[in-house]
Scaffold this motif. Structure first.
Motif, PDB file in Angstrom:
ATOM      1  N   ILE A   1       0.852  -1.190   0.000  1.00  0.00           N
ATOM      2  CA  ILE A   1       0.000   0.000   0.000  1.00  0.00           C
ATOM      3  C   ILE A   1       0.884   1.235   0.000  1.00  0.00           C
ATOM      4  CG2 ILE A   1      -1.664   1.340   1.351  1.00  0.00           C
ATOM      5  CD1 ILE A   1      -2.636  -1.226   2.561  1.00  0.00           C
ATOM      6  N   MET A   2       0.537   2.200  -0.839  1.00  0.00           N
ATOM      7  CA  MET A   2       1.261   3.478  -0.809  1.00  0.00           C
ATOM      8  C   MET A   2       0.304   4.572  -0.346  1.00  0.00           C
ATOM      9  SD  MET A   2       4.493   3.475  -1.668  1.00  0.00           S
ATOM     10  CE  MET A   2       4.754   5.200  -2.021  1.00  0.00           C
ATOM     11  N   LEU A   3       0.767   5.382   0.582  1.00  0.00           N
ATOM     12  CA  LEU A   3      -0.016   6.533   1.016  1.00  0.00           C
ATOM     13  C   LEU A   3       0.760   7.789   0.626  1.00  0.00           C
ATOM     14  CD1 LEU A   3      -0.753   5.200   4.632  1.00  0.00           C
ATOM     15  CD2 LEU A   3      -2.245   5.039   2.635  1.00  0.00           C
ATOM     16  N   TYR A   4       0.195   8.584  -0.266  1.00  0.00           N
ATOM     17  CA  TYR A   4       0.874   9.804  -0.703  1.00  0.00           C
ATOM     18  C   TYR A   4       0.195  11.013  -0.077  1.00  0.00           C
ATOM     19  CZ  TYR A   4       2.616   6.878  -4.591  1.00  0.00           C
ATOM     20  OH  TYR A   4       3.192   5.907  -5.351  1.00  0.00           O
ATOM     21  N   ASP A   5       0.930  11.788   0.686  1.00  0.00           N
ATOM     22  CA  ASP A   5       0.353  13.002   1.252  1.00  0.00           C
ATOM     23  C   ASP A   5       0.764  14.196   0.400  1.00  0.00           C
ATOM     24  OD1 ASP A   5      -0.844  14.879   2.787  1.00  0.00           O
ATOM     25  OD2 ASP A   5       0.087  14.290   4.678  1.00  0.00           O
ATOM     26  N   GLU A   6      -0.168  14.697  -0.375  1.00  0.00           N
ATOM     27  CA  GLU A   6       0.066  15.825  -1.278  1.00  0.00           C
ATOM     28  C   GLU A   6       1.363  15.701  -2.052  1.00  0.00           C
ATOM     29  OE1 GLU A   6      -1.145  19.511   0.072  1.00  0.00           O
ATOM     30  OE2 GLU A   6      -2.684  18.665   1.381  1.00  0.00           O
ATOM     31  N   PRO A   7       1.428  14.730  -2.959  1.00  0.00           N
ATOM     32  CA  PRO A   7       2.673  14.489  -3.683  1.00  0.00           C
ATOM     33  C   PRO A   7       3.086  15.652  -4.583  1.00  0.00           C
ATOM     34  CG  PRO A   7       0.896  13.168  -4.588  1.00  0.00           C
ATOM     35  CD  PRO A   7       0.386  13.765  -3.323  1.00  0.00           C
ATOM     36  N   THR A   8       2.116  16.459  -5.028  1.00  0.00           N
ATOM     37  CA  THR A   8       2.481  17.510  -5.983  1.00  0.00           C
ATOM     38  C   THR A   8       2.396  18.915  -5.406  1.00  0.00           C
ATOM     39  OG1 THR A   8       0.218  17.646  -6.783  1.00  0.00           O
ATOM     40  CG2 THR A   8       1.683  16.156  -7.956  1.00  0.00           C
ATOM     41  N   ALA A   9       2.113  19.017  -4.105  1.00  0.00           N
ATOM     42  CA  ALA A   9       1.954  20.353  -3.520  1.00  0.00           C
ATOM     43  C   ALA A   9       3.246  21.150  -3.624  1.00  0.00           C
ATOM     44  CB  ALA A   9       1.528  20.241  -2.063  1.00  0.00           C
ATOM     45  N   GLY A  10       3.126  22.366  -4.068  1.00  0.00           N
ATOM     46  CA  GLY A  10       4.277  23.258  -4.142  1.00  0.00           C
ATOM     47  C   GLY A  10       5.233  22.960  -5.277  1.00  0.00           C
ATOM     48  N   LEU A  11       4.798  22.160  -6.245  1.00  0.00           N
ATOM     49  CA  LEU A  11       5.697  21.858  -7.374  1.00  0.00           C
ATOM     50  C   LEU A  11       5.158  22.498  -8.654  1.00  0.00           C
ATOM     51  CD1 LEU A  11       6.341  18.082  -6.680  1.00  0.00           C
ATOM     52  CD2 LEU A  11       7.708  20.045  -5.977  1.00  0.00           C
ATOM     53  N   ASP A  12       6.065  22.788  -9.565  1.00  0.00           N
ATOM     54  CA  ASP A  12       5.626  23.372 -10.834  1.00  0.00           C
ATOM     55  C   ASP A  12       4.898  22.309 -11.658  1.00  0.00           C
ATOM     56  OD1 ASP A  12       7.509  22.166 -13.045  1.00  0.00           O
ATOM     57  OD2 ASP A  12       8.748  22.560 -11.281  1.00  0.00           O
TER      58      ASP A  12
END
Ligand SMILES: Nc1ncnc2c1ncn2[C@@H]1O[C@H](COP(=O)(O)OP(=O)(O)OP(=O)(O)O)[C@@H](O)[C@H]1O
Ligand SMILES: [Mg+2]
Lengths: 257, 270
Positions: free
Chosen positions: A172-183
């Protein structure tokens, strides 16, 4: 999308949450959450800042204790499990933190080695090195192996963080806001990475985000969190075709047409 | 926002046993007590992180060695220099080595070492664990199935508890050396007679009590700064506060412990 759909095994539940409540003092954050995640499925949890998205996945990983409700992960009741049982379970969960959470005092190599050296003591030095190189290759950052986290960009750190969890081959993968703050371009790369991970290892994932592009690209199913409850669930199109007033502001903000 | 919080207050009037400040204080003491208890529980149960303990001991030694060397030597020289006039008024400068040795071994070495390590190592641990906490590194460790309390806290507390006594002995040695340098250049005392004279009045109890003190100081520095770091909240601001509070609180406790241990050892003095 259709290609991915084939991987989902609707008969096998990996995460099942019922009537989950969590408060901090007088702040009642989660108010009765129900959520199912099937084998091979990417579930996106959408919601505004402060609605308790991070709290939700921290409860799944056993980092926070819920006040009420049941959380079943890979057949284990997280709320009732012993500490050693929880540690065993955590080996099968990959957690990509909002802040990447790379160990500052270690190089990229040491960061990736850390979970392996501590949990797979039977591995030889060579096998560890190979695993590290393979994980770095999977996220496309082989050249950073001897750098320090402080020398990396935000997007690189995110990817190293993902590599560090991949190294244990989690179910299982849990991603917490993987793209926050990225272009946008880096975000795209992360989205692709999430999908690749899903296809390569057939993981089930929960992806927390408020980035609609990310939600659309990576999610098989959306769940919208509002005031501590899921108010909408379904495919991306369903959720946003519903014309729900409460989602409108979200929609406008992200400029999706 | 202001309105909302006012409403909340009216709805649920907070009750305090004493006053808000006093309640917070007692709650903090209670939480700290629990932290200490958790430390001893974790200390006894395997797995043991030997490698990390050694690494921490080494780090603490390396970090404070130069400062301890300098301070020890200078303390020895200065203390001897300042004590000479009052003794020479009575024509008793021959007692100087004995006086200085007693002062250094009984009081100066443990206290100065404790305070220096509190400043140097305590702030370091507070800031390091604090920043690990606020950037979720401690959570990350936990989800990668490593018990962060054992790996970060227990190892550091053991390391400070072991290293402060060693540093204390080292500092005492250097302070005595400093004292000898000063005595030798003024009274031309030989090294042998300095030692004979100096250690004449030092008993086993003196050395034992100093060792005991430094063990207690070391433990205090480790546990206080780990507690502060491990419970850091409110982002980077909290990290600074954790480092700061670690030092202040550790130093404060060191003084109190010093008084208590001196009292206790005095009961045993013949
Ligand atoms: N450890 C904690 N102690 C007290 N309150 C907490 C704690 N963790 C979270 N909260 C509170 O829970 C609420 C939800 O926090 P959470 O971090 O889950 O939000 P989020 O949905 O992830 O938001 P964001 O998109 O900004 O990350 C917030 O009001 C926060 O103040
Ligand atoms: Mg969050």
């Amino acid at each position: 999308m259709e290609k991915k759909e084939k991987h989902i095994d609707r008969t096998k539940l990996v995460i099942s949450i019922r009537d989950l409540h969590k408060s901090f003092g007088t702040n009642h954050v989660l108010r009765g959450i129900d959520l199912d995640v099937y084998q091979g499925e990417n579930v996106v949890v959408l919601g505004r800042s402060g609605t308790g998205k991070s709290v939700l996945i921290k409860i799944i990983a056993g980092l926070l204790k819920p006040d009420k409700g049941s959380v079943n992960v890979l057949g284990n009741e997280v709320t009732a499990i012993s500490y050693s049982g929880l540690e065993q379970l955590r080996l099968r969960i990959g957690f990509s933190f909002q802040s990447s959470a790379l160990y500052d005092s270690m190089t990229v190599r040491e960061n990736l080695e850390f979970p392996l050296l501590r949990n797979s003591k039977h591995l030889s030095r060579k096998q560890v090195t190979e695993a590290v190189e393979k994980a770095l290759e999977a996220v496309g950052l082989s050249q950073t192996i001897n750098q320090w986290p402080a020398e990396l960009s935000g997007g690189q750190r995110k990817r190293i963080g993902i590599a560090r969890t991949l190294i244990m081959q989690p179910a299982i993968m849990l991603y917490d806001e993987p793209t926050a703050g990225l272009d946008p371009i880096t975000s795209m790369e992360i989205n692709e990475l999430i999908n690749e991970v899903q296809q390569l290892f057939n993981t089930s994932s929960i992806i927390i985000t408020h980035d609609l592009t990310c939600a659309k690209e990576t999610g098989d199913r959306m769940a919208v969190l509002l005031d501590g409850q899921f108010v909408q669930e379904g495919s991306f199109e369903d959720v946003f075709a519903s014309g729900d007033e409460r989602l409108k502001s979200f929609y406008d903000y992200n400029f999706i047409t | 926002m202001h309105d909302a919080s006012m409403k909340l207050k009216q709805k649920q009037p907070r009750r305090y046993i004493f006053t808000q400040k006093l309640d917070t204080f007692f709650f903090d003491v209670y939480a700290f007590g629990q932290f200490v208890a958790r430390f001893f529980r974790a200390l006894l149960l395997p797995p043991y992180e030997f490698k990390e303990i050694i690494r921490q001991c080494y780090m603490i030694g390396v970090k404070s060695l130069s400062l301890i060397t300098l301070t020890g030597f200078i303390t020895g020289i200065v203390f001897t220099k300042q004590s000479r006039p009052s003794l020479s008024d009575f024509g008793a400068t021959s007692w100087l080595p004995s006086l200085v040795a007693i002062a250094i071994i009984r009081a100066l070495a443990p206290l100065v070492t404790g305070l220096i390590t509190a400043g140097k190592v305590g702030s370091n641990i507070g800031a390091e664990l604090g920043s690990m906490k606020v950037t979720e590194q401690i959570d990350a460790m936990e989800v990668s199935a490593t018990n962060p309390f054992k790996f970060l806290v227990v190892t550091r507390v053991i390391a400070t508890t072991c290293m402060v006594p060693l540093l204390m002995l080292y500092m005492a040695l250097l302070a005595l050396l400093g004292a000898f340098v000063n005595v030798h250049s003024n009274e031309q005392t030989s090294f042998i007679s300095f030692i004979e004279n100096g250690f004449h009045n030092i008993s086993f109890l003196d050395i034992f009590s100093s060792l005991l003190k430094s063990i207690v100081f070391g433990f205090t520095i480790g546990i206080v700064s780990c507690y502060q770091g491990y419970n850091t909240t409110q982002g980077t601001q909290g990290v600074g506060r954790a480092a700061n509070t670690s030092v202040v609180l550790a130093m404060f406790l060191i003084f109190i412990e010093e008084i208590i241990i001196v009292q206790i050892t005095n009961w045993f003095r013949p």
